[in-house]
Write a protein that holds these residues in place. Structure first.
Motif, PDB file in Angstrom:
ATOM      1  N   ARG A 176       0.824  -1.208   0.000  1.00 37.74           N
ATOM      2  CA  ARG A 176       0.000   0.000   0.000  1.00 37.74           C
ATOM      3  C   ARG A 176       0.859   1.260   0.000  1.00 37.74           C
ATOM      4  O   ARG A 176       0.558   2.237  -0.680  1.00 37.74           O
ATOM      5  CB  ARG A 176      -0.934  -0.006   1.209  1.00 37.74           C
ATOM      6  N   MET A 177       1.956   1.245   0.747  1.00 38.30           N
ATOM      7  CA  MET A 177       2.825   2.419   0.790  1.00 38.30           C
ATOM      8  C   MET A 177       3.487   2.655  -0.567  1.00 38.30           C
ATOM      9  O   MET A 177       3.647   3.806  -0.996  1.00 38.30           O
ATOM     10  CB  MET A 177       3.884   2.247   1.875  1.00 38.30           C
ATOM     11  N   SER A 178       3.842   1.564  -1.251  1.00 39.27           N
ATOM     12  CA  SER A 178       4.404   1.719  -2.600  1.00 39.27           C
ATOM     13  C   SER A 178       3.381   2.350  -3.535  1.00 39.27           C
ATOM     14  O   SER A 178       3.709   3.198  -4.375  1.00 39.27           O
ATOM     15  CB  SER A 178       4.846   0.360  -3.145  1.00 39.27           C
ATOM     16  N   GLU A 179       2.120   1.949  -3.371  1.00 33.47           N
ATOM     17  CA  GLU A 179       1.057   2.500  -4.203  1.00 33.47           C
ATOM     18  C   GLU A 179       0.840   3.976  -3.903  1.00 33.47           C
ATOM     19  O   GLU A 179       0.669   4.788  -4.829  1.00 33.47           O
ATOM     20  CB  GLU A 179      -0.227   1.711  -3.958  1.00 33.47           C
ATOM     21  N   LEU A 180       0.884   4.351  -2.626  1.00 32.26           N
ATOM     22  CA  LEU A 180       0.693   5.757  -2.244  1.00 32.26           C
ATOM     23  C   LEU A 180       1.839   6.621  -2.761  1.00 32.26           C
ATOM     24  O   LEU A 180       1.653   7.806  -3.065  1.00 32.26           O
ATOM     25  CB  LEU A 180       0.588   5.878  -0.724  1.00 32.26           C
ATOM     26  N   LEU A 181       3.035   6.035  -2.859  1.00 37.14           N
ATOM     27  CA  LEU A 181       4.211   6.778  -3.347  1.00 37.14           C
ATOM     28  C   LEU A 181       4.284   6.790  -4.872  1.00 37.14           C
ATOM     29  O   LEU A 181       5.241   7.326  -5.446  1.00 37.14           O
ATOM     30  CB  LEU A 181       5.482   6.170  -2.766  1.00 37.14           C
ATOM     31  N   GLY A 182       3.304   6.214  -5.536  1.00 38.42           N
ATOM     32  CA  GLY A 182       3.251   6.248  -6.997  1.00 38.42           C
ATOM     33  C   GLY A 182       4.082   5.195  -7.682  1.00 38.42           C
ATOM     34  O   GLY A 182       4.329   5.290  -8.891  1.00 38.42           O
ATOM     35  N   ASN A 183       4.529   4.185  -6.959  1.00 38.07           N
ATOM     36  CA  ASN A 183       5.341   3.122  -7.559  1.00 38.07           C
ATOM     37  C   ASN A 183       4.790   1.763  -7.135  1.00 38.07           C
ATOM     38  O   ASN A 183       5.425   1.009  -6.393  1.00 38.07           O
ATOM     39  CB  ASN A 183       6.800   3.267  -7.119  1.00 38.07           C
ATOM     40  N   PRO A 184       3.573   1.425  -7.599  1.00 41.50           N
ATOM     41  CA  PRO A 184       2.926   0.190  -7.130  1.00 41.50           C
ATOM     42  C   PRO A 184       3.700  -1.056  -7.540  1.00 41.50           C
ATOM     43  O   PRO A 184       4.334  -1.104  -8.597  1.00 41.50           O
ATOM     44  CB  PRO A 184       1.550   0.236  -7.802  1.00 41.50           C
ATOM     45  N   VAL A 185       3.622  -2.075  -6.683  1.00 39.59           N
ATOM     46  CA  VAL A 185       4.288  -3.355  -6.947  1.00 39.59           C
ATOM     47  C   VAL A 185       3.447  -4.157  -7.938  1.00 39.59           C
ATOM     48  O   VAL A 185       2.228  -4.250  -7.800  1.00 39.59           O
ATOM     49  CB  VAL A 185       4.463  -4.145  -5.640  1.00 39.59           C
ATOM     50  N   LYS A 186       4.088  -4.718  -8.940  1.00 42.61           N
ATOM     51  CA  LYS A 186       3.374  -5.565  -9.899  1.00 42.61           C
ATOM     52  C   LYS A 186       3.175  -6.963  -9.307  1.00 42.61           C
ATOM     53  O   LYS A 186       4.094  -7.542  -8.750  1.00 42.61           O
ATOM     54  CB  LYS A 186       4.160  -5.658 -11.208  1.00 42.61           C
ATOM     55  N   SER A 187       1.955  -7.487  -9.417  1.00 45.58           N
ATOM     56  CA  SER A 187       1.605  -8.828  -8.922  1.00 45.58           C
ATOM     57  C   SER A 187       2.043  -9.034  -7.474  1.00 45.58           C
ATOM     58  O   SER A 187       2.848  -9.925  -7.161  1.00 45.58           O
ATOM     59  CB  SER A 187       2.230  -9.910  -9.817  1.00 45.58           C
ATOM     60  N   PRO A 188       1.532  -8.223  -6.535  1.00 45.94           N
ATOM     61  CA  PRO A 188       1.929  -8.371  -5.133  1.00 45.94           C
ATOM     62  C   PRO A 188       1.542  -9.747  -4.577  1.00 45.94           C
ATOM     63  O   PRO A 188       0.462 -10.255  -4.861  1.00 45.94           O
ATOM     64  CB  PRO A 188       1.161  -7.247  -4.421  1.00 45.94           C
TER      65      PRO A 188
END
Length: 835
Positions: free
Chosen positions: A39-51
């Motif tokens: 979620r933090m990666s998504e909030l920072l604009g760099n979402p994880v692919k296939s978490p």
């Protein structure tokens, strides 16, 4: 090589070793940390692919040997050295409490500390060539008094591109407070643990925001067995859908971005830390409330979810109990039956939780505002004070679905038409279990509610006795048909005579449609009579012993009876067992009782039997409730079932029939034990129960008065005397209604009981002819006036007497069993005639 300082305050050390949490909560704490990284990666604009999250648990045999480990790994962004140090520092609280699940760093230490003594953390970022590895033994740290642990920075392994791995091992020894903690988790079994993870993280798993794998097998998301959005019930002209979607903004909060403290709307700085950077947090309630396709004593209630994780599963007390201003708890649901079916998923991301996320902070204003919106500020029961102004989502659903009294579309419940009672009856819980298993298996038609709703519709369809219903498509075929003309299903089958084929074919087929073989046997063999089991020569068309026709079906055989009966959950006893004279209990035996739709007559006699019994590893009883024993002599079917079961138990325990226990061991004492143990509430019609049933019935009639007498509401009011008008006004105010309701027909709902009887006498024709009761009060054309008047007088007098019976009982509450029996009969007669 560097090091991490894990020095905690003393109170955190106590929490580490004594915090009472369940093993599943510890595993979820580690899962939460992994989800937070995504979620933090998504909030920072760099979402994880296939978490993805991988969980590995040891085998039970490893625990006994002190081997194995608990591992939770993710493919998140990984952590910097500072983030890694903070994440495992006891008491550190640096996570964003509004967008994440892991609210406190202390949760990590509690979870790992409960599982085992040794914790190993490995984390790596995608843009780095190195990884950070930290190992510490909590017990050793406490004993040595040093909280400095080494952190190794080394080249990351090839299989660790980015993410974090947490391993816990070295199980606590016997005698320690946490000994057996990991063993308790493994006793659940892997399927149960996957099921629980699928329930707690259902929303994120359904949306495929993350995958969770436990011991190499995916955890599947939980789905509620709810009715679809197209289903509904109608109450007094109001349509209540089976699913209500919720998206309500209750307000917004101003929060400090540094310490997350609440900041007044007009303030330019945080009173707690002095910071001047703020963010707005919505108090938004979303989700849905719906109706489960079956009711259950425990499986109902609302799942309360925060940031994708269910904090409370099947919450009931917060929504189905009401605490009044005097701190008295009123149970709202369920009240007139032990089963509930209101379910839902409610997302309240803004409401704070306790530090281990086992519950919401129920004293917080955020919680109180959310509950107030969802269930209102009054009891859900319409007759309670303040309920008249309650328009909350739960109040609406409660009033539409609070009880199941009429299976079919009326109460949106599966059932079948009971020809004897001439009304719908709810389907057996055995059938419900079969349907639910098919739902869990995601069978088409059962996962969605298509097949379930077919059974709802069938509950209102009276079967035509000269037709045979196809079990495949429910089409009604003419008697004697062996093939359904609608779907082609075989209704009466036989096996192809060609042994190489053996296909199941229609009974009337002259040739097999599969292999073409003739169904006229060249060699006839002796046949066995189904009625008396006598072997007969092939050319004989009737049995030489009993005269039964060749192929005749024994009308009291189990196979014949089972297809012409419906199981009765009320009369059946799963695991029946009673206490014997020596204090031990009989071996449990299942008693299945089926209500037959046909008369029970043996082939050799015209005697009409009240019941037929089959005894083996279970007792199966087929009972004919139309038999004179029940109709004419009013013997309760429970008594007959208890007699048969008592006889079985007597024969199975004959060792007590002689010696010191012979006086206490008899058919009568066994029968009494069964009746008292399983049907005491059913057979004893208590004063309180009868009063409650009458009150509910009278309330139903009064709720119909605005429709029945709305056209003459002014005339009715003008005919009331001063005392009756005073009682009316008091009733209106006691129910939390505005006195202005007197301007509408709605005031009729609040007339007193004596006035109700007067209204029936004065406006009798408004209650009949399919308006309230099904009986006809209108008289056919051409009938002499005197005869018509006499018929109307008789109908009015009969119903008046029934109403007077129940109203007098409601007032006096007589404990006389004869009076209670008479009153119950009057109530049943009035209820049976309702449309």
């Amino acid at each position: 090589m560097s090091s991490f300082d894990l020095t905690p305050p003393p109170n955190v050390l106590i929490a580490l070793t004594h915090t009472p949490i369940q093993p599943m909560d510890a595993i979820c704490e580690l899962i939460d940390n992994a989800i937070d990284s995504f979620r933090m990666s998504e909030l920072l604009g760099n979402p994880v692919k296939s978490p993805k999250i991988w969980i590995d648990l040891p085998k039970p045999s490893d625990i006994g040997n002190g081997a194995g480990y608990v591992r939770v790994a993710d493919n998140g962004a990984g952590m910097t050295p500072e983030q890694a140090a903070n994440s495992i520092r006891a008491g550190f609280s640096g996570n964003n409490p509004f967008d994440t699940l892991g609210l406190f760093g202390m949760g990590f230490n509690i979870a790992t500390g409960k599982i085992g003594r040794k914790t190993r953390l490995v984390t790596a970022c995608a843009q780095k060539d190195q990884c950070i590895t930290v190992e510490f033994d909590l017990e050793s740290l406490v004993k040595n008094g040093s909280y400095i642990v080494p952190a190794e920075i080394s080249p990351k392994p090839a299989d660790l591109g980015h993410g974090t791995v947490v391993e816990v091992s070295n199980w606590w020894p016997n005698g320690h407070a946490n000994s057996g903690f990991i063993g308790k988790l493994l006793k659940y079994g892997m399927p149960k643990i996957r099921q629980e993870i699928g329930r707690r993280y259902a929303t994120v798993l359904r949306k495929k925001k993350v995958q969770i794998v436990l011991n190499s097998e995916l955890c599947s998301p939980f789905y509620h067995c709810a009715w679809g959005e197209s289903r509904f019930v109608t109450r007094q002209g109001n349509v209540t859908p089976a699913v209500m979607h919720i998206d309500k903004l209750l307000g917004a909060q101003k929060r400090c971005t540094s310490c997350y403290s609440l900041v007044p709307p007009d303030s330019d700085g945080c009173y707690n830390c002095g910071a001047s950077s703020f963010r707005s947090i919505e108090e938004r309630v979303t989700g849905w409330i719906g109706i489960q396709r079956f009711d259950d004593s425990t499986e109902f209630g609302l799942d309360l979810i925060r940031n994708g994780r269910a904090i409370r599963v099947g919450e009931k007390n917060a929504f189905f109990e009401y605490v009044d201003e005097f701190k008295k708890t009123v149970k709202d649901y369920p009240i007139d039956q032990p089963y509930g079916r209101i379910i839902g998923e409610i997302h309240i991301n803004h409401v704070p939780v306790d530090f281990m996320k086992q519950d919401f902070q129920r004293s917080s204003p955020e919680w109180q505002r959310a509950v107030s919106y969802l269930r209102g500020d009054s009891s859900l029961q319409p007759g309670q004070s303040g309920a008249g102004s309650n328009s909350s989502p739960l109040f609406v659903m409660y009033n539409g679905y609070r009880r199941v009294r009429t299976p079919g579309k009326t109460d949106l419940y599966m059932g079948y038409w009971d020809a004897e009672l001439n009304k719908p009856k709810r389907i057996s819980r055995d059938v419900e279990k079969e349907y639910y298993q098919r739902f869990l298996d995601k069978e088409p038609g059962y996962f969605e509610d298509t097949e379930w709703y077919k059974q709802v519709e069938l509950a209102e369809i009276k079967p035509l006795h000269d037709l045979i219903v196809c079990p495949n498509c429910q089409f009604q075929n003419l008697r004697g048909s062996d093939i359904c003309i609608a779907c082609g299903a075989i209704l009466v089958a036989k096996t192809c005579l060609n042994t190489g084929c053996g296909a199941s074919i229609p009974d009337s087929a002259a040739a097999c449609p599969q292999c073409g073989a003739s169904q006229q046997p060249e060699i006839e063999h002796p046949w066995v009579c189904n009625l008396c089991k006598t072997s007969n020569d092939p050319w004989q068309m009737a049995c030489t012993a009993c005269g039964g026709e060749r192929g005749a079906v024994d009308p009291v055989s189990y196979d014949h009876l089972i297809v012409n009966a419906n199981k009765s959950d009320e009369l059946s006893i799963p695991g029946c067992s009673v206490c014997l004279p020596d204090g031990t209990f009989t071996s449990p035996i299942t008693v299945n009782v089926f209500v037959s739709s046909d008369e029970l007559k043996p082939h050799y006699s015209d005697n009409h039997l009240p019941l037929v019994v089959f005894k083996s590893h279970e007792i199966s009883i087929f009972i004919d409730l139309k038999h004179p024993l029940f109709k004419k002599y009013h013997v309760r079917p429970e008594e007959m079932v208890a007699t048969e079961v008592a006889l079985f138990l007597f024969d199975s325990n004959k060792r007590f029939s002689a010696g010191r226990y012979s006086t206490e061991f008899s058919l009568s004492t066994l029968k009494w034990a069964i009746l008292d143990g399983y049907w005491s509430n059913t057979l004893c019609d208590s004063t309180d129960q009868l009063v409650a049933d009458i009150a509910a019935f009278i309330a139903r009639i009064k709720n119909e008065l605005p429709t029945l007498l709305g056209a003459v509401k002014e005339d009715v009011f003008s005919e009331l005397n001063d005392g009756e008008k005073k009682d009316l006004a008091i009733n209106i105010m006691d129910n939390g209604m505005d006195i202005s309701i007197l301007n509408s027909a709605e005031y009729l709902k609040f007339v007193s009981d004596p006035v109700l009887l007067k209204l029936f006498d004065r406006y009798t024709d408004a209650f009949f002819d399919q308006k309230l009761w099904s009986d006809s009060f209108s008289v056919a054309a051409g009938l002499p006036d005197a005869a018509a008047g006499e018929i109307k007088c008789r109908i009015r007098s009969t119903y008046h007497n029934y109403l007077d019976d129940i109203l007098v009982y409601l007032k006096n509450k007589s404990a006389d069993p004869i009076v209670s029996t008479r009153t119950r009969k009057s109530l049943q007669l009035l209820q049976n005639k309702l449309i």
